[in-house]
Enzyme design. Structure first.
Site, PDB file in Angstrom:
ATOM      1  N   LYS A   1       0.869  -1.173   0.000  1.00  0.00           N
ATOM      2  CA  LYS A   1       0.000   0.000   0.000  1.00  0.00           C
ATOM      3  C   LYS A   1       0.907   1.225   0.000  1.00  0.00           C
ATOM      4  O   LYS A   1       1.249   1.769   1.060  1.00  0.00           O
ATOM      5  CB  LYS A   1      -0.886  -0.065   1.253  1.00  0.00           C
ATOM      6  CG  LYS A   1      -2.201   0.615   1.108  1.00  0.00           C
ATOM      7  CD  LYS A   1      -3.136   0.209   2.236  1.00  0.00           C
ATOM      8  CE  LYS A   1      -4.266   1.187   2.402  1.00  0.00           C
ATOM      9  NZ  LYS A   1      -5.091   1.441   1.223  1.00  0.00           N
TER      10      LYS A   1
HETATM   11  N1  PPE Z   1      -7.943  -1.757  -2.997  1.00  0.00           N
HETATM   12  C1  PPE Z   1      -7.343  -0.554  -2.830  1.00  0.00           C
HETATM   13  C2  PPE Z   1      -6.634   0.072  -3.978  1.00  0.00           C
HETATM   14  C3  PPE Z   1      -7.420   0.085  -1.590  1.00  0.00           C
HETATM   15  O1  PPE Z   1      -6.836   1.273  -1.423  1.00  0.00           O
HETATM   16  C4  PPE Z   1      -8.124  -0.532  -0.526  1.00  0.00           C
HETATM   17  C5  PPE Z   1      -8.233   0.150   0.812  1.00  0.00           C
HETATM   18  C6  PPE Z   1      -8.712  -1.798  -0.747  1.00  0.00           C
HETATM   19  C7  PPE Z   1      -8.587  -2.382  -1.996  1.00  0.00           C
HETATM   20  C8  PPE Z   1      -9.415  -2.555   0.335  1.00  0.00           C
HETATM   21  O2  PPE Z   1      -8.500  -3.028   1.309  1.00  0.00           O
HETATM   22  P1  PPE Z   1      -8.911  -3.242   2.830  1.00  0.00           P
HETATM   23  O3  PPE Z   1      -9.119  -1.902   3.417  1.00  0.00           O
HETATM   24  O4  PPE Z   1      -7.773  -3.965   3.413  1.00  0.00           O
HETATM   25  O5  PPE Z   1     -10.149  -4.056   2.830  1.00  0.00           O
HETATM   26  N2  PPE Z   1      -8.341   1.546   0.744  1.00  0.00           N
HETATM   27  C9  PPE Z   1      -8.109   2.336   1.920  1.00  0.00           C
HETATM   28  C10 PPE Z   1      -7.914   3.800   1.610  1.00  0.00           C
HETATM   29  C11 PPE Z   1      -9.121   4.635   1.448  1.00  0.00           C
HETATM   30  C12 PPE Z   1      -8.796   6.112   1.373  1.00  0.00           C
HETATM   31  O6  PPE Z   1      -9.563   6.848   0.748  1.00  0.00           O
HETATM   32  O7  PPE Z   1      -7.812   6.551   1.957  1.00  0.00           O
HETATM   33  C13 PPE Z   1      -9.135   2.058   2.999  1.00  0.00           C
HETATM   34  O8  PPE Z   1     -10.217   1.557   2.700  1.00  0.00           O
HETATM   35  O9  PPE Z   1      -8.827   2.324   4.161  1.00  0.00           O
END
Ligand code: PPE
Length: 314
Positions: A158
């Site tokens: 990330k």
């Molecule tokens: N794909 C991406 C690209 C992504 O950034 C997230 C989280 C996910 C999938 C889902 O991952 P998880 O949170 O582990 O289920 N995105 C984060 C950032 C949001 C933001 O605007 O800042 C989040 O959901 O916290």
């Protein structure tokens, strides 16, 4: 956004307004930094619990490993700092943002000798795609931007800079009157949202793209486990945009987005144009779990302000 009092900055609590960096901060120029997004919920018992803290902190360390950033703390120290940050701010429910970045020092691409900073901020954050979105579903647009090729960006990490791709996709979708963007991979298969993973429901089965060019979402994993628990078949398999158009139901998953139903893609109505039955079932189970109503999934909760018998070491 709603401010809280303190931010954890390199091991110390400082006031929200004092949490500043120099304009020559390396990450600000080149984007190499890693972060997490975690949520904590107020449980029915009145206590606050962080959802899947260990998995999020592990992913932070793995993201750092992938891009060779050395976090100067152990995993256990970061976990404790997160819990402490929630506690000192008296946050009952909200979002937690740990960020590891390269500070000022040398400019130029090789910033590996600059200091590495770690911050943890928390704030109250409601439904990412709106309360109404959680209930009624949102409208999504297939993006003209492609998700990173596996050898352009290592998407399991990330990394701050990767989000330029997501921001552009999101802006394009919003500019066209949609709520969220959905990005295809370099081969044209459905990959993920700008900040969410995606699931479809077809013929009573769940389908989600495999972990190739997407983030290993912790909510995605949670949904897979919930589905197995509810004996709903799940397949991690590529699918195309036309299969998405034909799906009975679709939804996005993410820490911020939680479980958000999709009611429309590219102007085409998905299923009956509202939150589907399977989506509702999984969503209900998810909120029951995060709010501590499901003893079976209690191990995913770390309560704030409790002495913990086990603190992992990094
Ligand atoms: N794909 C991406 C690209 C992504 O950034 C997230 C989280 C996910 C999938 C889902 O991952 P998880 O949170 O582990 O289920 N995105 C984060 C950032 C949001 C933001 O605007 O800042 C989040 O959901 O916290």
């Amino acid at each position: 956004m709603e401010k809280v009092e303190k931010i954890w900055f390199d091991g110390e609590f400082i006031s929200w307004d004092d949490a500043q960096v120099h304009v020559l901060t390396h990450t600000l120029h080149y984007g190499l930094g890693v972060f997490e997004g975690i949520r904590c919920y107020r449980c029915d018992s009145g206590r606050t619990a962080v959802f899947r803290l260990r998995e999020h902190v592990e992913r932070l360390f793995n993201s750092a490993k992938v891009v060779d950033l050395k976090i100067p703390y152990s995993l256990g120290e970061i976990e404790d700092a997160i819990l402490e940050t929630i506690k000192v701010n008296g946050l009952e429910e909200g979002y937690i943002r740990p960020l590891v970045f390269i500070g000022d020092g040398a400019m130029g691409l090789y910033g590996y000798e600059n200091p590495v900073h770690t911050v943890i901020a928390v704030w109250p954050w409601g439904a990412y795609l709106g309360e109404e979105g959680l209930e009624k579903g949102i409208r999504v647009k297939i993006s003209s931007y492609t998700r990173h090729h596996v050898n352009t960006a290592m998407t399991k990490a990330k990394v701050c800079g990767y989000y330029v791709n997501s921001i552009l996709a999101k802006k394009e979708a919003k500019d066209h009157g949609y709520d969220e963007a959905l990005l295809l991979d370099t081969e044209g298969y459905v990959a993920e949202g700008s900040g969410e993973n995606i699931f479809i429901v077809r013929h009573g089965e769940l389908k989600t793209p495999p972990l190739t060019s997407i983030l290993e979402g912790i909510t995605r994993d949670t949904v897979i486990r919930i589905a197995r628990h509810l004996q709903i078949p799940v397949r991690e398999e590529r699918f195309t945009r036309d299969e998405l158009y034909m799906a009975d139901e679709a939804f996005l998953t993410g820490t911020a987005a939680e479980i958000t139903p999709i009611r429309e893609v590219d102007g085409k109505v998905i299923g009956e144009g509202r939150r589907g039955e399977v989506t509702a079932l999984i969503q209900r189970e998810f909120f029951d779990i995060v709010k501590g109503r499901k003893p079976l999934f209690e191990e995913w909760l770390t309560y704030v302000g409790e002495v913990r018998c086990e603190t992992g070491s990094g």
